[in-house]
Design a protein around this motif. Structure first.
Motif, short mmCIF file in Angstrom:
data_model
loop_
_atom_site.label_atom_id
_atom_site.label_comp_id
_atom_site.label_asym_id
_atom_site.label_seq_id
_atom_site.Cartn_x
_atom_site.Cartn_y
_atom_site.Cartn_z
N PHE A 244 -40.02 -1.53 -13.94
CA PHE A 244 -38.88 -2.37 -14.31
C PHE A 244 -38.48 -2.12 -15.77
O PHE A 244 -37.30 -1.95 -16.08
N PHE B 59 -35.13 -1.13 -17.66
CA PHE B 59 -34.58 -2.11 -18.60
C PHE B 59 -34.07 -1.42 -19.88
O PHE B 59 -33.10 -1.87 -20.49
N PHE C 37 -39.45 -11.31 -8.03
CA PHE C 37 -40.39 -10.38 -8.68
C PHE C 37 -41.79 -10.97 -8.75
O PHE C 37 -42.77 -10.29 -8.46
N TYR D 175 -33.82 -5.66 -8.15
CA TYR D 175 -33.62 -6.16 -9.52
C TYR D 175 -33.10 -5.02 -10.42
O TYR D 175 -32.16 -5.20 -11.20
N GLU E 73 -43.50 -1.29 -25.97
CA GLU E 73 -43.84 -2.00 -24.73
C GLU E 73 -44.27 -1.00 -23.65
O GLU E 73 -45.25 -1.23 -22.93
N ILE F 48 -33.32 -12.46 -19.29
CA ILE F 48 -34.44 -11.62 -18.84
C ILE F 48 -35.60 -11.68 -19.84
O ILE F 48 -36.77 -11.69 -19.45
N GLU F 49 -35.26 -11.73 -21.12
CA GLU F 49 -36.32 -11.83 -22.14
C GLU F 49 -36.88 -13.26 -22.19
O GLU F 49 -38.09 -13.47 -22.27
N TYR G 10 -39.56 -14.49 -19.63
CA TYR G 10 -40.92 -14.00 -19.90
C TYR G 10 -41.51 -14.76 -21.07
O TYR G 10 -42.69 -15.11 -21.06
N ASP H 210 -43.95 -3.87 -13.07
CA ASP H 210 -43.20 -4.21 -14.29
C ASP H 210 -43.01 -2.99 -15.19
O ASP H 210 -42.02 -2.89 -15.89
C1 LIG Z 1 -39.32 -8.65 -14.24
C2 LIG Z 1 -39.26 -8.77 -15.72
N1 LIG Z 1 -38.48 -9.69 -16.31
C3 LIG Z 1 -38.45 -9.77 -17.67
C4 LIG Z 1 -39.16 -8.95 -18.46
C5 LIG Z 1 -39.10 -9.04 -19.96
N2 LIG Z 1 -38.41 -7.98 -20.53
C6 LIG Z 1 -39.93 -7.99 -17.83
N3 LIG Z 1 -40.69 -7.13 -18.54
N4 LIG Z 1 -40.00 -7.91 -16.46
#
Ligand SMILES: Cc1ncc(CN)c(N)n1
Length: 232
Positions: free
Chosen positions: A61, A65, A224, A126, A99, A150-151, A154, A58
């Motif tokens: 990721f 992001f 994921f 992804y 983050e 995406i937010e 989570y 993550d």
């Molecule tokens: C895979 C994934 N999806 C969503 C989030 C939230 N930003 C994250 N950190 N990672």
């Protein structure tokens, strides 16, 4: 008359397109936010190796992001009908610095070396989707809806892990709080409001494109979690 799933566009407007899609695709949403890995955090049975794998992947990721969210900011600046959108998205970009710092601290706590992490296939795919959404040809409505999704997944997943009746491992509570807290829920609601406002005004073609993208995001989220559990 313009009909969607037995409802007129007018009826659609009252509850918002996002809510309509959340109901229509409930199974897929639940597949993400009630994934076995999420449930194992909630009931305390999680295998710590899965958590560490998730943490490392993550981190990669989230690094991908950041430019995606920056691209949403550019689209808002170019295409948005509401100047307030930019501040909300900018807040999102800014919080990602925090983050990333959190991932680094957490990794060192768990003895995970982030410099040696190799992106797994599901993560690469992804991140590839994120990159495709950064294309200037992808419109603001599609991009902001992806950002919300995406937010929000989570937020829903981790909030579930700390709801009444849950027993997450004490050492994972901070992780759950990070996305499961009230302020993050409000931020997700602001993104949802923007997405709904845009979708309300969208053409049928834009709506279709956005819905397809949403399903794509949800499938990548399931992959994921599966990857983190070692199932892929
Ligand atoms: C895979 C994934 N999806 C969503 C989030 C939230 N930003 C994250 N950190 N990672």
């Amino acid at each position: 008359m313009d009909k969607m799933e037995g409802k007129t566009r007018g009826e659609e407007r009252k509850i918002g397109v996002i809510e309509t899609w959340s109901r229509k695709h409930r199974l897929l949403f639940d597949g993400v936010t009630r994934h076995p890995l999420v449930l194992s955090i909630r009931d305390g049975s999680i295998n710590i190796a899965s958590f560490k794998k998730w943490l490392a992947q993550d981190y990669l990721f989230v690094r991908a992001f950041v430019p995606f969210v920056a691209s949403v900011l550019i689209k808002a600046w170019k295409e948005s009908d509401e100047s307030g959108d930019m501040e909300i998205i900018l807040g999102g970009v800014a919080s990602l610095e925090n983050e990333i710092a959190w991932f680094k601290r957490e990794a060192s706590k768990w003895g995970v070396s982030l410099s040696e992490v190799v992106p797994q296939q599901a993560n690469k795919k992804y991140c590839g989707l994120l990159e495709s959404l950064m294309n200037p040809e992808v419109g603001y409505t599609v991009a902001i809806t992806a950002f919300w999704a995406i937010e929000a997944v989570y937020q829903e997943s981790f909030a579930h892990c700390i709801e009444e009746g849950s027993k997450p491992p004490p050492e994972l509570k901070e992780t759950c709080e990070r996305w499961g807290n009230e302020a993050f829920a409000k931020y997700c609601q602001s993104l949802q409001n923007i997405a709904n406002r845009r979708l309300q005004k969208a053409s049928d073609e834009e709506l279709k494109k956005t819905e397809v993208m949403l399903l794509n995001v949800l499938e990548h989220e399931v992959d994921f979690w599966n990857m983190s559990q070692g199932n892929v």
